[in-house]
Design an enzyme around this catalytic site. Structure first.
Site, PDB file in Angstrom:
ATOM      1  N   ARG A  55      14.594  51.139  49.998  1.00  0.00           N
ATOM      2  CA  ARG A  55      14.169  50.207  48.940  1.00  0.00           C
ATOM      3  C   ARG A  55      12.804  50.647  48.414  1.00  0.00           C
ATOM      4  NH1 ARG A  55      11.585  45.938  50.455  1.00  0.00           N
ATOM      5  NH2 ARG A  55      12.997  45.386  52.148  1.00  0.00           N
ATOM      6  N   TYR A 108      16.192  41.934  22.108  1.00  0.00           N
ATOM      7  CA  TYR A 108      17.425  42.037  22.885  1.00  0.00           C
ATOM      8  C   TYR A 108      17.736  40.656  23.480  1.00  0.00           C
ATOM      9  CZ  TYR A 108      20.647  43.271  26.603  1.00  0.00           C
ATOM     10  OH  TYR A 108      21.737  43.316  27.430  1.00  0.00           O
ATOM     11  N   ASP A 180      10.091  48.512  24.449  1.00  0.00           N
ATOM     12  CA  ASP A 180      11.438  48.754  24.957  1.00  0.00           C
ATOM     13  C   ASP A 180      12.015  49.877  24.091  1.00  0.00           C
ATOM     14  OD1 ASP A 180      14.230  48.759  25.298  1.00  0.00           O
ATOM     15  OD2 ASP A 180      14.315  46.596  25.688  1.00  0.00           O
ATOM     16  N   LYS A 205      22.051  52.857  28.644  1.00  0.00           N
ATOM     17  CA  LYS A 205      22.466  53.197  27.284  1.00  0.00           C
ATOM     18  C   LYS A 205      22.406  54.720  27.093  1.00  0.00           C
ATOM     19  CE  LYS A 205      22.575  48.760  27.317  1.00  0.00           C
ATOM     20  NZ  LYS A 205      21.529  47.913  26.821  1.00  0.00           N
TER      21      LYS A 205
END
Ligand SMILES: *Cc1c(COP(=O)(O)O)cnc(C)c1O
Length: 385
Positions: A55, A108, A180, A205
């Site tokens: 992690r 978004y 972004d 994306k």
């Protein structure tokens, strides 16, 4: 040349090589998928190469993070399990109860939902402003504004914000600018070089690019910001697994060639739509008459693979168009090699209904893939009949 005398490399070279050198032991040219949750230590506290628990850090993820930083022209990169996990970490790193954030009026949908539904419960307030208008963004700021959050081009209206101007606006008010950069990708636009403080991605994306992995990333040049993000990455654990990190890195290697093809195909479709009587408006920053064209031309290499159109026949015509394409798949998401079509009002942006971010109901968004453009044009042509 850099200060150290190293030759500066081009984008594609960095995309292919940064983050991983052939393995000294085996010569593996690709980063292995280090499927290990924990790492042996040579004595208590004796970590090998800085790894103790996955992690906190994993070699495949570390390679992706170094690669992401390199292609964005930044110093520090951090990987996340999704774009929203990255967004959540950045909001928590940058805001405290009582703080205020400015977001785009066509942000978004998931970013808007997270701020509007969750962060407001923790004493964060927000205002929306059009990214196209730096004065409006400045006017939306308050003495409590700590972050100005933008997308450019925006989703789904493809508005363009002037990153350098917006960085000045944010800094003048004592806030940081977060960009972004999911739609543009670092191949087309590098916000840090234009004055942004943080770049954020949904790597789901274009960076992953094959619609086979969900991921996110944050890149910055600021050491303290990176330390805060790293703390939350480990502390909350929204990390990508090694297979996800591998797939994302594999995608990034071909980003430049894919983006050029996405842009080529989008330009041809824009030509077709612009001459079609069923289409009322074509939204694409590459069009001369687009209000953001000059800014986009100045800060982007090309204009991207996303197109939105408004149908002359209204909502029903938009829904019919989405239903009738065959090569364009009706689906959410974007940025993959295959062409996708969707109705933002009923799909990706349904959560903005009734809010200041509501999108027009005759709007259709296309993520133009890298298929043969003749097939894409023929497909939208038959679907508009
Ligand atoms: C998809 C997307 C996100 C969210 O990313 P996920 O990987 O889906 O969590 C954030 N911003 C933009 C612009 C996006 O397109």
């Amino acid at each position: 040349m850099t200060d150290s005398g190293e030759p500066t490399q081009g984008f594609s070279t960095k995309a292919i090589h940064a983050g991983w050198d052939p393995d000294p032991q085996t010569g593996a040219v690709n980063v292995p998928i280090f499927a290990s949750s924990t790492f042996a230590q040579d004595g208590v506290g004796g970590m090998r190469d800085g790894f103790e628990y996955a992690r906190t850090g994993n070699p495949t993820r570390r390679a992706l993070e170094a690669n992401m930083a390199a292609i964005e022209g930044g110093t520090y990169g951090r990987g996340f399990s999704s774009g929203m996990a990255a967004t959540d970490a950045m909001l928590r790193a940058g805001l405290r109860p009582g703080d205020h954030i400015v977001i785009p009026n066509d942000a978004y949908g998931g970013t808007f939902r997270l701020i509007d539904k969750v962060f407001t419960q923790w004493g964060i307030s927000y205002s929306v402003a059009p990214v196209v208008d730096p004065d409006a963004v400045a006017a939306a700021m308050t003495p409590q504004t700590k972050l100005v959050w933008i997308e450019t081009p925006t989703n789904p209206l493809l508005n363009v914000g002037d990153i350098a101007k917006l960085a000045d606006v944010a800094h003048a008010g004592g806030a940081r600018l977060v960009v972004d950069n999911t739609f543009a990708t670092p191949y087309l636009q590098q916000p840090l070089s234009l004055g942004a403080d943080v770049v954020l991605h949904s790597t789901t994306k274009y960076l992953g690019g094959h619609s086979d992995v969900v991921g996110g990333a944050i890149v910055t040049n600021d050491e303290q910001t990176d330390a805060d993000i790293a703390f939350l990455q480990n502390g909350s654990g929204g990390v990508p697994g090694p297979f996800d990190a591998y797939l994302t890195m594999r995608g990034i290697k071909t980003l430049s060639v894919r983006m050029d093809r996405h842009c080529d195909n989008a330009e041809k479709l824009v030509e077709f739509f612009s001459a079609h009587k069923a289409i009322e408006t074509v939204l694409y920053p590459g069009i001369d008459g687009h209000p953001g064209h000059a800014t986009a031309a100045a800060q982007m290499r090309r204009f991207g693979g996303m197109i939105s159109v408004q149908l002359a026949g209204g909502r029903q015509a938009a829904l019919d168009f989405c239903a009738k394409t065959k090569v364009f798949t009706l689906a959410e998401s974007l940025g993959g090699i295959e062409s996708l079509i969707e109705h933002p009002g009923a799909m990706t942006h349904a959560s903005t209904a009734g809010s200041l971010l509501e999108v027009p109901d005759n709007l259709v968004r296309l993520s133009v893939g890298i298929e043969d453009v003749e097939d894409l044009v023929a497909d939208v042509d038959q679907a508009l009949r």
